[in-house]
Design an enzyme around this catalytic site. Structure first.
Site, PDB file in Angstrom:
ATOM      1  N   ASN A 174       0.858  -1.185   0.000  1.00 23.39           N
ATOM      2  CA  ASN A 174       0.000   0.000   0.000  1.00 23.39           C
ATOM      3  C   ASN A 174       0.895   1.236   0.000  1.00 23.39           C
ATOM      4  O   ASN A 174       1.490   1.575   1.019  1.00 23.39           O
ATOM      5  CB  ASN A 174      -0.889  -0.043   1.257  1.00 23.39           C
ATOM      6  CG  ASN A 174      -1.720   1.212   1.430  1.00 23.39           C
ATOM      7  OD1 ASN A 174      -1.798   2.055   0.523  1.00 23.39           O
ATOM      8  ND2 ASN A 174      -2.342   1.359   2.588  1.00 23.39           N
ATOM      9  N   LYS A 187       0.043   4.238  -0.154  1.00 20.58           N
ATOM     10  CA  LYS A 187      -0.621   5.411   0.442  1.00 20.58           C
ATOM     11  C   LYS A 187      -0.431   6.614  -0.490  1.00 20.58           C
ATOM     12  O   LYS A 187      -0.406   6.430  -1.702  1.00 20.58           O
ATOM     13  CB  LYS A 187      -0.097   5.649   1.866  1.00 20.58           C
ATOM     14  CG  LYS A 187      -0.167   4.360   2.697  1.00 20.58           C
ATOM     15  CD  LYS A 187       0.109   4.542   4.147  1.00 20.58           C
ATOM     16  CE  LYS A 187      -0.001   3.179   4.848  1.00 20.58           C
ATOM     17  NZ  LYS A 187       0.179   3.245   6.286  1.00 20.58           N
ATOM     18  N   HIS A 189      -9.164   0.904   5.462  1.00 19.75           N
ATOM     19  CA  HIS A 189      -7.859   1.144   6.083  1.00 19.75           C
ATOM     20  C   HIS A 189      -8.039   2.080   7.279  1.00 19.75           C
ATOM     21  O   HIS A 189      -8.880   2.989   7.241  1.00 19.75           O
ATOM     22  CB  HIS A 189      -6.895   1.748   5.060  1.00 19.75           C
ATOM     23  CG  HIS A 189      -5.490   1.751   5.567  1.00 19.75           C
ATOM     24  ND1 HIS A 189      -5.032   2.706   6.446  1.00 19.75           N
ATOM     25  CD2 HIS A 189      -4.460   0.894   5.360  1.00 19.75           C
ATOM     26  CE1 HIS A 189      -3.768   2.427   6.752  1.00 19.75           C
ATOM     27  NE2 HIS A 189      -3.393   1.341   6.101  1.00 19.75           N
ATOM     28  N   GLU A 242      -6.472   4.546   8.220  1.00 17.99           N
ATOM     29  CA  GLU A 242      -6.342   5.977   7.897  1.00 17.99           C
ATOM     30  C   GLU A 242      -7.636   6.508   7.284  1.00 17.99           C
ATOM     31  O   GLU A 242      -8.002   7.668   7.496  1.00 17.99           O
ATOM     32  CB  GLU A 242      -5.139   6.179   6.946  1.00 17.99           C
ATOM     33  CG  GLU A 242      -3.824   5.982   7.708  1.00 17.99           C
ATOM     34  CD  GLU A 242      -2.686   5.418   6.884  1.00 17.99           C
ATOM     35  OE1 GLU A 242      -2.739   5.484   5.639  1.00 17.99           O
ATOM     36  OE2 GLU A 242      -1.724   4.887   7.488  1.00 17.99           O
ATOM     37  N   GLU A 255      -4.502  -4.975  10.916  1.00 16.18           N
ATOM     38  CA  GLU A 255      -3.496  -3.926  11.042  1.00 16.18           C
ATOM     39  C   GLU A 255      -3.728  -3.163  12.348  1.00 16.18           C
ATOM     40  O   GLU A 255      -4.533  -2.210  12.374  1.00 16.18           O
ATOM     41  CB  GLU A 255      -3.592  -2.939   9.875  1.00 16.18           C
ATOM     42  CG  GLU A 255      -3.350  -3.536   8.514  1.00 16.18           C
ATOM     43  CD  GLU A 255      -2.860  -2.484   7.507  1.00 16.18           C
ATOM     44  OE1 GLU A 255      -1.793  -2.692   6.936  1.00 16.18           O
ATOM     45  OE2 GLU A 255      -3.529  -1.453   7.339  1.00 16.18           O
ATOM     46  N   GLY A 314       3.180   2.433  10.682  1.00 15.23           N
ATOM     47  CA  GLY A 314       4.109   3.543  10.491  1.00 15.23           C
ATOM     48  C   GLY A 314       4.879   3.947  11.736  1.00 15.23           C
ATOM     49  O   GLY A 314       5.493   5.004  11.772  1.00 15.23           O
ATOM     50  N   SER A 316       4.211  -1.927  10.243  1.00 13.03           N
ATOM     51  CA  SER A 316       5.671  -1.966  10.392  1.00 13.03           C
ATOM     52  C   SER A 316       6.269  -3.327  10.046  1.00 13.03           C
ATOM     53  O   SER A 316       7.236  -3.766  10.675  1.00 13.03           O
ATOM     54  CB  SER A 316       6.084  -1.528  11.801  1.00 13.03           C
ATOM     55  OG  SER A 316       5.670  -0.184  12.030  1.00 13.03           O
TER      56      SER A 316
HETATM   57  P1  13P Z   1       3.524   0.490   7.518  1.00 16.43           P
HETATM   58  O1  13P Z   1       4.037  -0.805   6.918  1.00 16.43           O
HETATM   59  O2  13P Z   1       4.205   1.697   6.987  1.00 16.43           O
HETATM   60  O3  13P Z   1       3.496   0.413   9.013  1.00 16.43           O
HETATM   61  O4  13P Z   1       1.996   0.628   7.056  1.00 16.43           O
HETATM   62  C1  13P Z   1       1.147  -0.451   7.154  1.00 16.43           C
HETATM   63  C2  13P Z   1      -0.105  -0.130   6.462  1.00 16.43           C
HETATM   64  O5  13P Z   1      -0.863   0.723   6.892  1.00 16.43           O
HETATM   65  C3  13P Z   1      -0.414  -0.843   5.214  1.00 16.43           C
HETATM   66  O6  13P Z   1      -1.711  -0.623   4.789  1.00 16.43           O
END
Ligand code: 13P
Length: 250
Positions: free
Chosen positions: A9, A11, A94, A96, A166, A172, A212
Site C-alpha cells: 500500500n 498510500k 484502512h 487511515e 493492522e 508507520g 511496520s
Molecule cells: P507500515 O508498513 O508503513 O506500518 O503501514 C502499514 C499499512 O498501513 C499498510 O496498509
C-alpha cells in the site's frame, strides 16, 4: 492451501518519475511463484502500473473505492472504474480512511458490496488502537469491525474477500505486533468466520498482517499458521524491500 499474498500500500506517496523508477526496478527482481504480489499505488497510477506489471503476473489494487455505483459524487472513484483500468484488488476500511475520513463499518460494508459486484477482491482492514488494546478491548473492536463490515455477505462472497489485521499502533510506528500477538488475533478472526460460516470457509480466507512489517521481521510473522502474508506500507515503496518481504515465507 490458502493463497499467500504480499500487498504494498503506497498510500499518498510517489510522483510520476518515481513510479517509473520503481517499475523498472521491480521487474528485475524475483519472488516465489506461489506468492501473489499486489502493488497498490495511488489511483492515478493504476493503469500504468498494471500495464507494466501484468506481464510479470503482479497484480494491482486501489486504496479505496466509493460506496456508490456511479454518478454525481465529485472526487470519488467507482469500483467499476478501478476494475476497468486493470486493478484486481481494492483496500477497504484502512485505519487511515477510518480515522481521517470518518469511514464507518456501515459504509465500508457498502464499499465491499461495490468491490465484489465489480470483480475486485476487497482487502478489508481491521485493527484496534493502542488505547483499545491497553483497555483489553482489542478482540471486541476487531469483532465489531468484521461483523459490521463483512458478515452481511453470503457464503459465496465471503470467500472472495481477503482480511488484513493492522493494529493501528503498529502502522508507520516501527513497533510491530509480536508474532504471538498477530497470530493470536488472526486465530480469533478465523474463529469468527468459523462461527458465522463454517470451518471450510474459514480455512479458505487469507488473513494478512500489516503494521511496520519489513524484511527483518516478515519471516517470523509469516511463519505462523494463520498469517497468510502482509499488507505493507513504508517498506513497499522500495522494490528491494518489498520483494525481500515476498521472499520471507518459509
Ligand atoms: P507500515 O508498513 O508503513 O506500518 O503501514 C502499514 C499499512 O498501513 C499498510 O496498509
Amino acid at each position: 492451501m490458502r493463497k499467500k499474498i504480499v500487498a504494498g500500500n503506497w498510500k499518498m506517496n510517489k510522483v510520476d518519475g518515481e513510479v517509473k523508477t520503481f517499475l523498472s526496478a521491480i521487474k528485475q527482481l524475483s519472488y516465489p511463484s506461489d506468492v501473489d504480489l499486489v502493488v497498490v499505488p495511488p489511483a492515478v497510477f493504476i493503469k500504468e502500473v498494471t500495464n507494466v506489471l501484468e506481464p510479470k503476473k503482479i497484480y494491482t489494487g486501489a486504496q479505496n473505492c466509493s460506496e456508490y455505483e456511479e454518478g454525481a459524487y465529485t472526487g470519488e472513484l467507482a469500483a467499476k472504474m478501478i476494475r476497468s483500468v486493470g486493478a484486481q484488488y481494492v483496500i477497504v476500511g484502512h485505519s487511515e480512511r477510518r480515522a481521517y475520513f470518518g469511514e464507518k463499518n456501515e459504509v465500508l460494508a457498502l464499499k465491499i458490496d461495490q468491490a465484489l459486484a465489480n470483480n475486485l477482491t476487497p482487502i478489508y482492514c481491521c485493527g484496534e488502537k493502542l488505547e483499545e488494546r491497553e483497555a483489553g478491548n482489542h478482540f471486541k473492536i476487531v469483532e465489531k469491525q468484521i461483523e459490521e463490515g463483512l458478515f452481511h455477505l453470503p457464503i459465496e462472497e465471503i470467500t472472495q474477500c481477503v482480511i488484513a489485521y493492522e493494529p493501528v499502533w503498529a502502522i508507520g510506528t516501527g513497533v510491530t505486533a509480536t508474532p504471538e500477538q498477530a497470530q493470536e488475533m488472526h486465530v480469533f478472526i478465523r474463529n469468527l468466520i468459523v462461527k458465522k460460516y463454517n470451518q471450510q470457509i474459514a480455512e479458505k480466507i487469507a488473513i494478512l498482517y500489516g503494521g511496520s512489517c519489513n524484511p527483518d521481521n516478515a519471516k517470523e510473522l509469516f511463519a505462523n499458521l494463520d498469517i497468510d502474508g502482509g499488507l505493507i506500507g513504508g517498506a513497499s515503496l522500495k522494490p528491494e524491500e518489498f520483494i525481500a518481504i515476498a521472499n520471507s515465507f518459509s
